[in-house]
Design a protein around this motif. Structure first.
Motif, PDB file in Angstrom:
ATOM      1  N   TYR A 102       0.826  -1.201   0.000  1.00 48.17           N
ATOM      2  CA  TYR A 102       0.000   0.000   0.000  1.00 48.17           C
ATOM      3  C   TYR A 102       0.862   1.254   0.000  1.00 48.17           C
ATOM      4  O   TYR A 102       0.489   2.278  -0.564  1.00 48.17           O
ATOM      5  N   GLY A 103       2.043   1.169   0.643  1.00 48.96           N
ATOM      6  CA  GLY A 103       2.948   2.311   0.648  1.00 48.96           C
ATOM      7  C   GLY A 103       3.470   2.624  -0.744  1.00 48.96           C
ATOM      8  O   GLY A 103       3.491   3.780  -1.173  1.00 48.96           O
ATOM      9  N   LEU A 104       3.895   1.573  -1.478  1.00 52.50           N
ATOM     10  CA  LEU A 104       4.350   1.771  -2.854  1.00 52.50           C
ATOM     11  C   LEU A 104       3.206   2.280  -3.731  1.00 52.50           C
ATOM     12  O   LEU A 104       3.396   3.153  -4.577  1.00 52.50           O
ATOM     13  N   GLY A 105       2.030   1.707  -3.501  1.00 53.09           N
ATOM     14  CA  GLY A 105       0.866   2.155  -4.266  1.00 53.09           C
ATOM     15  C   GLY A 105       0.535   3.610  -3.974  1.00 53.09           C
ATOM     16  O   GLY A 105       0.220   4.386  -4.883  1.00 53.09           O
ATOM     17  N   ALA A 106       0.613   3.982  -2.688  1.00 49.27           N
ATOM     18  CA  ALA A 106       0.309   5.360  -2.304  1.00 49.27           C
ATOM     19  C   ALA A 106       1.337   6.328  -2.888  1.00 49.27           C
ATOM     20  O   ALA A 106       0.993   7.442  -3.303  1.00 49.27           O
ATOM     21  N   LEU A 107       2.600   5.897  -2.913  1.00 46.51           N
ATOM     22  CA  LEU A 107       3.644   6.741  -3.500  1.00 46.51           C
ATOM     23  C   LEU A 107       3.385   6.938  -4.995  1.00 46.51           C
ATOM     24  O   LEU A 107       3.486   8.056  -5.518  1.00 46.51           O
ATOM     25  N   SER A 108       3.034   5.847  -5.680  1.00 42.18           N
ATOM     26  CA  SER A 108       2.721   5.935  -7.107  1.00 42.18           C
ATOM     27  C   SER A 108       1.468   6.772  -7.345  1.00 42.18           C
ATOM     28  O   SER A 108       1.393   7.556  -8.296  1.00 42.18           O
ATOM     29  N   LEU A 109       0.478   6.598  -6.453  1.00 44.69           N
ATOM     30  CA  LEU A 109      -0.769   7.340  -6.576  1.00 44.69           C
ATOM     31  C   LEU A 109      -0.512   8.834  -6.427  1.00 44.69           C
ATOM     32  O   LEU A 109      -1.099   9.650  -7.131  1.00 44.69           O
ATOM     33  N   THR A 110       0.379   9.178  -5.492  1.00 41.79           N
ATOM     34  CA  THR A 110       0.714  10.589  -5.292  1.00 41.79           C
ATOM     35  C   THR A 110       1.303  11.189  -6.562  1.00 41.79           C
ATOM     36  O   THR A 110       0.892  12.273  -7.007  1.00 41.79           O
ATOM     37  N   GLY A 111       2.265  10.474  -7.159  1.00 42.64           N
ATOM     38  CA  GLY A 111       2.864  10.965  -8.395  1.00 42.64           C
ATOM     39  C   GLY A 111       1.881  11.005  -9.547  1.00 42.64           C
ATOM     40  O   GLY A 111       1.816  11.991 -10.296  1.00 42.64           O
ATOM     41  N   ALA A 112       1.086   9.933  -9.662  1.00 42.90           N
ATOM     42  CA  ALA A 112       0.146   9.841 -10.782  1.00 42.90           C
ATOM     43  C   ALA A 112      -0.901  10.943 -10.732  1.00 42.90           C
ATOM     44  O   ALA A 112      -1.245  11.537 -11.766  1.00 42.90           O
ATOM     45  N   HIS A 113      -1.405  11.236  -9.531  1.00 42.85           N
ATOM     46  CA  HIS A 113      -2.470  12.231  -9.438  1.00 42.85           C
ATOM     47  C   HIS A 113      -1.950  13.655  -9.291  1.00 42.85           C
ATOM     48  O   HIS A 113      -2.729  14.610  -9.365  1.00 42.85           O
ATOM     49  N   THR A 114      -0.641  13.789  -9.124  1.00 44.73           N
ATOM     50  CA  THR A 114      -0.027  15.100  -9.313  1.00 44.73           C
ATOM     51  C   THR A 114      -0.029  15.413 -10.804  1.00 44.73           C
ATOM     52  O   THR A 114      -0.298  16.551 -11.219  1.00 44.73           O
ATOM     53  N   VAL A 115       0.233  14.383 -11.606  1.00 43.44           N
ATOM     54  CA  VAL A 115       0.196  14.533 -13.061  1.00 43.44           C
ATOM     55  C   VAL A 115      -1.239  14.727 -13.558  1.00 43.44           C
ATOM     56  O   VAL A 115      -1.509  15.575 -14.415  1.00 43.44           O
ATOM     57  N   SER A 116      -2.183  13.950 -13.013  1.00 47.85           N
ATOM     58  CA  SER A 116      -3.572  14.036 -13.472  1.00 47.85           C
ATOM     59  C   SER A 116      -4.242  15.339 -13.048  1.00 47.85           C
ATOM     60  O   SER A 116      -5.245  15.745 -13.629  1.00 47.85           O
ATOM     61  N   GLY A 117      -3.682  15.986 -12.010  1.00 51.13           N
ATOM     62  CA  GLY A 117      -4.264  17.235 -11.534  1.00 51.13           C
ATOM     63  C   GLY A 117      -5.198  17.072 -10.360  1.00 51.13           C
ATOM     64  O   GLY A 117      -5.685  18.061  -9.795  1.00 51.13           O
ATOM     65  N   VAL A 118      -5.489  15.833  -9.944  1.00 54.83           N
ATOM     66  CA  VAL A 118      -6.362  15.603  -8.789  1.00 54.83           C
ATOM     67  C   VAL A 118      -5.717  16.158  -7.525  1.00 54.83           C
ATOM     68  O   VAL A 118      -6.367  16.795  -6.691  1.00 54.83           O
ATOM     69  N   LEU A 119      -4.410  15.904  -7.367  1.00 55.68           N
ATOM     70  CA  LEU A 119      -3.657  16.473  -6.251  1.00 55.68           C
ATOM     71  C   LEU A 119      -2.927  17.703  -6.768  1.00 55.68           C
ATOM     72  O   LEU A 119      -2.003  17.595  -7.584  1.00 55.68           O
ATOM     73  N   ASN A 120      -3.365  18.882  -6.328  1.00 57.57           N
ATOM     74  CA  ASN A 120      -2.797  20.129  -6.831  1.00 57.57           C
ATOM     75  C   ASN A 120      -2.522  21.087  -5.679  1.00 57.57           C
ATOM     76  O   ASN A 120      -2.637  20.718  -4.507  1.00 57.57           O
ATOM     77  N   ALA A 121      -2.188  22.323  -6.002  1.00 60.14           N
ATOM     78  CA  ALA A 121      -1.806  23.300  -4.982  1.00 60.14           C
ATOM     79  C   ALA A 121      -2.923  23.597  -3.990  1.00 60.14           C
ATOM     80  O   ALA A 121      -2.654  24.055  -2.875  1.00 60.14           O
ATOM     81  N   GLN A 122      -4.172  23.345  -4.365  1.00 57.97           N
ATOM     82  CA  GLN A 122      -5.292  23.561  -3.452  1.00 57.97           C
ATOM     83  C   GLN A 122      -5.642  22.298  -2.680  1.00 57.97           C
ATOM     84  O   GLN A 122      -5.730  22.314  -1.447  1.00 57.97           O
ATOM     85  N   THR A 123      -5.831  21.182  -3.389  1.00 61.52           N
ATOM     86  CA  THR A 123      -6.303  19.961  -2.726  1.00 61.52           C
ATOM     87  C   THR A 123      -5.246  19.336  -1.827  1.00 61.52           C
ATOM     88  O   THR A 123      -5.583  18.579  -0.910  1.00 61.52           O
ATOM     89  N   VAL A 124      -3.958  19.623  -2.055  1.00 62.86           N
ATOM     90  CA  VAL A 124      -2.913  19.033  -1.223  1.00 62.86           C
ATOM     91  C   VAL A 124      -3.044  19.494   0.228  1.00 62.86           C
ATOM     92  O   VAL A 124      -2.702  18.749   1.153  1.00 62.86           O
ATOM     93  N   TRP A 125      -3.573  20.700   0.451  1.00 63.04           N
ATOM     94  CA  TRP A 125      -3.749  21.185   1.817  1.00 63.04           C
ATOM     95  C   TRP A 125      -4.855  20.425   2.535  1.00 63.04           C
ATOM     96  O   TRP A 125      -4.773  20.160   3.738  1.00 63.04           O
ATOM     97  N   PHE A 126      -5.900  20.083   1.806  1.00 62.47           N
ATOM     98  CA  PHE A 126      -6.971  19.269   2.390  1.00 62.47           C
ATOM     99  C   PHE A 126      -6.441  17.890   2.754  1.00 62.47           C
ATOM    100  O   PHE A 126      -6.700  17.366   3.842  1.00 62.47           O
ATOM    101  N   SER A 127      -5.657  17.297   1.867  1.00 61.01           N
ATOM    102  CA  SER A 127      -5.075  15.988   2.123  1.00 61.01           C
ATOM    103  C   SER A 127      -4.128  16.045   3.322  1.00 61.01           C
ATOM    104  O   SER A 127      -4.125  15.152   4.179  1.00 61.01           O
ATOM    105  N   ALA A 128      -3.317  17.095   3.402  1.00 59.56           N
ATOM    106  CA  ALA A 128      -2.385  17.251   4.519  1.00 59.56           C
ATOM    107  C   ALA A 128      -3.138  17.406   5.839  1.00 59.56           C
ATOM    108  O   ALA A 128      -2.712  16.873   6.880  1.00 59.56           O
ATOM    109  N   PHE A 129      -4.256  18.118   5.807  1.00 58.39           N
ATOM    110  CA  PHE A 129      -5.072  18.292   7.014  1.00 58.39           C
ATOM    111  C   PHE A 129      -5.568  16.948   7.538  1.00 58.39           C
ATOM    112  O   PHE A 129      -5.605  16.718   8.751  1.00 58.39           O
ATOM    113  N   LEU A 130      -5.920  16.040   6.634  1.00 59.30           N
ATOM    114  CA  LEU A 130      -6.468  14.750   7.044  1.00 59.30           C
ATOM    115  C   LEU A 130      -5.403  13.792   7.587  1.00 59.30           C
ATOM    116  O   LEU A 130      -5.748  12.761   8.169  1.00 59.30           O
ATOM    117  N   VAL A 131      -4.124  14.121   7.392  1.00 56.76           N
ATOM    118  CA  VAL A 131      -3.055  13.282   7.952  1.00 56.76           C
ATOM    119  C   VAL A 131      -3.150  13.239   9.475  1.00 56.76           C
ATOM    120  O   VAL A 131      -2.963  12.181  10.094  1.00 56.76           O
TER     121      VAL A 131
END
Length: 256
Positions: free
Chosen positions: A183-212
């Motif tokens: 799951y860690g490797l998958g999550a790392l790949s998911l982070t990179g993939a959705h940085t490219v796709s635009g799902v994780l961007n300068a706005q949504t990354v703060w929401f994701s960080a808050f949920l950590v």
């Protein structure tokens, strides 16, 4: 915080905090289900893309903690043993992640809720797959590819892997560790993939960080009570909660 509030009102942010804490609690107890709970729970009141963005960093950090809890050497050994499964899964995850931006919302909701609901129903019905000859390379390619394809679009790749590890009678400590590595490797790949796709961007990354924060607090508590509960009973309750959440996503997909 202004950036977060531009994406989500305070009331839903508090609700997201609670969902994340619950996801972390379950993760700490049974070693999986954080992405399923987050995507199912958050997806019940947020857009699929924002829910997917929200789970990325909690999944990345919680799985790093889980993978390394027995040391780097043990994690590396598990990585080598399941390299075929992991390789197939990561390749399909990277490919399917780019479909998030082009699929209609109802289709995405159905593709998230369907696999989760199916997994829960089979587990609650007592289905326990078993491979007589143990680890199987062909099965690893097929199941790993399915897990990765689903994971790239939804952030959820756990159910197929849990089913496979159970089927080959993986020892409990290694199963928890392998799940963390995978799951860690998958999550790392998911982070990179959705940085490219635009799902994780300068706005949504703060929401994701808050949920950590709530996710890790919940995981810490879950690990503390791990040995003090009837894990089988708790897992059954968790499956029922997941099933209700998944059925709600299917309702949104087909009924609006």
């Amino acid at each position: 915080m202004d950036t977060i509030f531009s994406l989500i009102p305070p009331s839903l942010l508090v609700l997201s905090f609670g969902v994340s804490a619950l996801a972390g609690l379950v993760k700490g107890m049974v070693g999986f289900a954080l992405p399923m709970i987050l995507i199912s729970g958050l997806g019940s009141f947020l857009s699929p893309e924002l829910a997917l963005a929200g789970l990325i960093l909690p999944a990345l950090i919680s799985n790093a903690v889980q993978a390394l809890q027995h040391g780097f050497g043990a994690a590396l050994a598990s990585l080598k043993r399941f390299r075929v499964f992991l390789g197939a899964g990561l390749l399909c995850l990277l490919l399917s992640s780019q479909l998030v931006r082009v699929l209609p919302v109802p289709v995405l909701l159905a593709m998230i809720g369907g696999p989760v609901a199916l997994f829960c129903i089979m587990q609650l019905a007592g289905w326990r797959p078993h491979l007589k000859n143990g680890q199987n390379r062909f099965a690893e390619v097929v199941i790993g590819s399915v897990a990765g394809f689903i994971g790239g679009m939804s952030g959820v790749w756990g159910p197929p892997m849990v089913a496979y590890l159970t089927a080959i009678d993986t020892e409990k400590r290694e199963q928890i560790r392998v799940q963390g590595v995978a799951y860690g490797l998958g999550a790392l790949s998911l982070t990179g993939a959705h940085t490219v796709s635009g799902v994780l961007n300068a706005q949504t990354v703060w929401f994701s960080a808050f949920l950590v924060v709530p996710s890790m607090l919940g995981m810490w508590l879950g690990m503390k009570v791990h040995d003090r509960i009837d894990q089988a009973a708790f897992r059954k309750i968790t499956l029922w909660v997941l099933l209700v959440a998944a059925l709600n996503l299917l309702r949104r997909a087909f009924l609006g």
